[in-house]
Design an enzyme around this catalytic site. Structure first.
Site, mmCIF file in Angstrom:
data_model
loop_
_atom_site.group_PDB
_atom_site.id
_atom_site.type_symbol
_atom_site.label_atom_id
_atom_site.label_comp_id
_atom_site.label_asym_id
_atom_site.label_seq_id
_atom_site.Cartn_x
_atom_site.Cartn_y
_atom_site.Cartn_z
ATOM 1 N N ASP A 297 -11.302 -10.248 5.075
ATOM 2 C CA ASP A 297 -12.598 -10.470 4.417
ATOM 3 C C ASP A 297 -12.964 -11.952 4.499
ATOM 4 O O ASP A 297 -14.123 -12.311 4.746
ATOM 5 C CB ASP A 297 -12.552 -10.038 2.939
ATOM 6 C CG ASP A 297 -12.884 -8.554 2.747
ATOM 7 O OD1 ASP A 297 -12.633 -7.776 3.685
ATOM 8 O OD2 ASP A 297 -13.391 -8.184 1.667
ATOM 9 N N ASP B 161 -5.526 -7.471 4.437
ATOM 10 C CA ASP B 161 -6.742 -7.007 3.755
ATOM 11 C C ASP B 161 -7.536 -8.211 3.252
ATOM 12 O O ASP B 161 -8.748 -8.314 3.455
ATOM 13 C CB ASP B 161 -6.339 -6.096 2.583
ATOM 14 C CG ASP B 161 -7.536 -5.593 1.808
ATOM 15 O OD1 ASP B 161 -8.519 -5.173 2.455
ATOM 16 O OD2 ASP B 161 -7.499 -5.621 0.558
ATOM 17 N N LYS C 286 5.094 -14.641 3.644
ATOM 18 C CA LYS C 286 5.447 -15.444 2.466
ATOM 19 C C LYS C 286 6.968 -15.435 2.395
ATOM 20 O O LYS C 286 7.576 -15.051 1.390
ATOM 21 C CB LYS C 286 4.779 -14.814 1.224
ATOM 22 C CG LYS C 286 4.872 -15.649 -0.040
ATOM 23 C CD LYS C 286 3.960 -16.854 -0.042
ATOM 24 C CE LYS C 286 4.230 -17.716 -1.271
ATOM 25 N NZ LYS C 286 3.559 -19.007 -1.237
ATOM 26 N N TYR D 85 0.827 -1.214 0.000
ATOM 27 C CA TYR D 85 0.000 0.000 0.000
ATOM 28 C C TYR D 85 0.862 1.264 0.000
ATOM 29 O O TYR D 85 0.337 2.368 0.019
ATOM 30 C CB TYR D 85 -0.934 0.013 1.216
ATOM 31 C CG TYR D 85 -2.186 -0.834 1.033
ATOM 32 C CD1 TYR D 85 -2.093 -2.219 0.967
ATOM 33 C CD2 TYR D 85 -3.440 -0.252 0.926
ATOM 34 C CE1 TYR D 85 -3.225 -2.998 0.808
ATOM 35 C CE2 TYR D 85 -4.577 -1.027 0.771
ATOM 36 C CZ TYR D 85 -4.471 -2.392 0.714
ATOM 37 O OH TYR D 85 -5.596 -3.160 0.553
ATOM 38 N N ASP E 31 -0.604 -18.425 2.144
ATOM 39 C CA ASP E 31 -1.472 -19.322 1.366
ATOM 40 C C ASP E 31 -2.006 -20.458 2.236
ATOM 41 O O ASP E 31 -3.197 -20.748 2.249
ATOM 42 C CB ASP E 31 -0.763 -19.831 0.097
ATOM 43 C CG ASP E 31 0.652 -20.346 0.344
ATOM 44 O OD1 ASP E 31 1.174 -20.173 1.467
ATOM 45 O OD2 ASP E 31 1.227 -20.934 -0.592
HETATM 46 C C1 IPM Z 1 -10.231 -2.220 3.880
HETATM 47 C C2 IPM Z 1 -10.606 -1.777 2.505
HETATM 48 C C3 IPM Z 1 -9.680 -0.669 2.023
HETATM 49 C C4 IPM Z 1 -8.279 -1.266 1.954
HETATM 50 C C5 IPM Z 1 -10.102 -0.040 0.688
HETATM 51 C C6 IPM Z 1 -11.497 0.506 0.763
HETATM 52 C C7 IPM Z 1 -9.158 1.011 0.215
HETATM 53 O O1 IPM Z 1 -10.639 -2.860 1.636
HETATM 54 O O2 IPM Z 1 -10.192 -1.374 4.793
HETATM 55 O O3 IPM Z 1 -10.016 -3.411 4.095
HETATM 56 O O4 IPM Z 1 -7.875 -1.829 0.937
HETATM 57 O O5 IPM Z 1 -7.568 -1.158 2.954
HETATM 58 MG MG MG Z 2 -10.437 -4.725 2.621
#
Ligand code: IPM
Ligand code: MG
Length: 376
Positions: free
Chosen positions: A261, A257, A201, A144, A233
């Site tokens: 999710d 990130d 990794k 990032y 992984d």
């Molecule tokens: C998160 C989101 C953000 C990220 C996006 C919206 C830029 O996916 O906070 O997990 O990638 O960090």
């Molecule tokens: Mg995210």
């Protein structure tokens, strides 16, 4: 004295879920006699389309002088900056980088009565005790980092580069944060052992080898916390197959990130997933689900992620300020979430219910007030 909280509701369902978070915060004010000075600013992709700016210029400085920041979501269809970046991302990254919020703390906890979201999961209830770990995502470097660019646009030789940055300082502070967190927690559900899993990794990447080396150094300072290693992984499948083995997992920005999710599936979906972006002096709290523009204005989104963001905010602020009533309020908000989930009557569509976002917020605010009226 009032605590100053900057509120950045943002795009899509952001304003709706944040409204419910504020409702719960007002219940806390009433029940605990705590004052919050709420300072809202418009922001996000839609705001950019309307005004040409992602947020007002004064907003960042206001965040810097606040006690805490609450963010809804950013991202609006068709709202991009001239360089192609998502309009509104400047708010999230402006805060993460600008205020040095280096630890993105994302708890994965399955509350009693909630069904996990793995294929057909709505039919099945798990033993909730099995899922209770925290992913600590490095939040200020990795891939990032803004060291990126397009070398050639168009044509067969098109080329883009994103550099992945790992510094000793960046690794050390987030890894230490993870060990401190584990040190304070009850350990992994499987064996009650405090454990920090280093997810990387390092079989391929130099940055990950540095990260792992620093992990080993920091681990020396925490003899009560077990060491554990996983390649990203393999970690994704182990996390899904045996979440009870995990307590705290620390990893670089993009790995975190993606993994968070996926982890949300274990706790009943994104509607319940929350996060705190935490630095040494500042912190910003946000649900993870994003702006979900197709649900905007329908009073449909699950506000629990935002309410749990408020809960994390109260806890962080309580510890920082040494204010016991904030800590009590944080516990009451989590208890309210638990009781509404267990009651099963006030649930949004994503949890198999029919309640509206605002009805869930009402139920949560009531539960907070009731908890104080009849403690225990
Ligand atoms: C998160 C989101 C953000 C990220 C996006 C919206 C830029 O996916 O906070 O997990 O990638 O960090
Ligand atoms: Mg995210």
């Amino acid at each position: 004295m009032a605590y100053k909280v900057v509120v950045l509701a943002g795009d899509g369902v952001g304003p709706e879920v944040v409204r419910e978070g504020i409702k719960v915060l007002h219940a806390v004010e009433e029940a605990y006699g705590i004052d919050f000075d709420l300072v809202p600013y418009p922001c996000g992709g839609k705001h950019y389309l309307e005004t040409g700016e992602e947020w007002p210029e004064v907003a960042f400085e206001s965040c810097r002088t606040s006690d805490a920041i609450l963010l809804g979501a950013i991202g609006y269809p068709g709202a991009n900056l001239p360089d192609g970046n998502l309009a509104g991302a400047g708010v999230v990254f402006g805060l993460r980088f600008g205020l040095d919020l280096y630890a993105n703390v994302r708890p994965t906890k399955l509350y009693p009565g909630v069904k996990h979201k793995i294929h057909d999961g709505l039919k099945e209830v798990w033993d909730p005790g099995k899922v209770n770990f925290v992913i600590v995502r490095e939040n200020t470097e990795g891939i990032y980092s803004p060291i990126r660019g397009i070398l050639k646009r168009g044509g067969v030789e098109e080329m883009a580069i994103d550099n992945r940055v790992t510094t000793r300082k960046g690794a050390e502070r987030v890894i230490r944060f993870a060990f401190e967190l584990s040190h304070r927690r009850e350990g992994a559900p499987l064996d009650g052992r405090k454990r920090v899993t280093c997810v990387d990794k390092s079989n391929v990447l130099d940055g990950c080898r540095l990260f792992r080396r620093v992990y080993d150094e920091v681990a020396e300072e925490y003899p009560d916390v077990d060491r554990d290693y996983a390649y990203i992984d393999a970690f994704t499948q182990w996390m899904m197959r045996g979440p009870e083995a995990y307590d705290v997992a620390v990893m670089s920005n993009l790995f975190g990130d993606i993994a968070t999710d996926l982890a949300a599936v274990l706790q009943g979906g994104m509607g319940l997933a929350t996060s705190g972006n935490i630095g040494d002096h500042h912190a910003m709290f946000e649900p993870i689900h994003g702006s979900a523009p197709k649900y905007e204005g329908q009073d449909k989104a699950n506000p629990m992620g935002a309410v749990l963001a408020v809960q994390m905010m109260l806890e962080w602020l309580g510890e920082k300020k040494g204010d016991g009533s904030l800590l009590g309020a944080s516990a009451a908000v989590e208890a309210a979430v638990r009781s509404v989930l267990k009651g099963g009557k006030r649930l949004t569509y994503d949890l198999g219910g029919k309640a509206k976002c605002s009805q869930v917020g009402d139920a949560l605010a009531d539960a907070v007030k009731r908890a104080v009226a009849s403690p225990g």
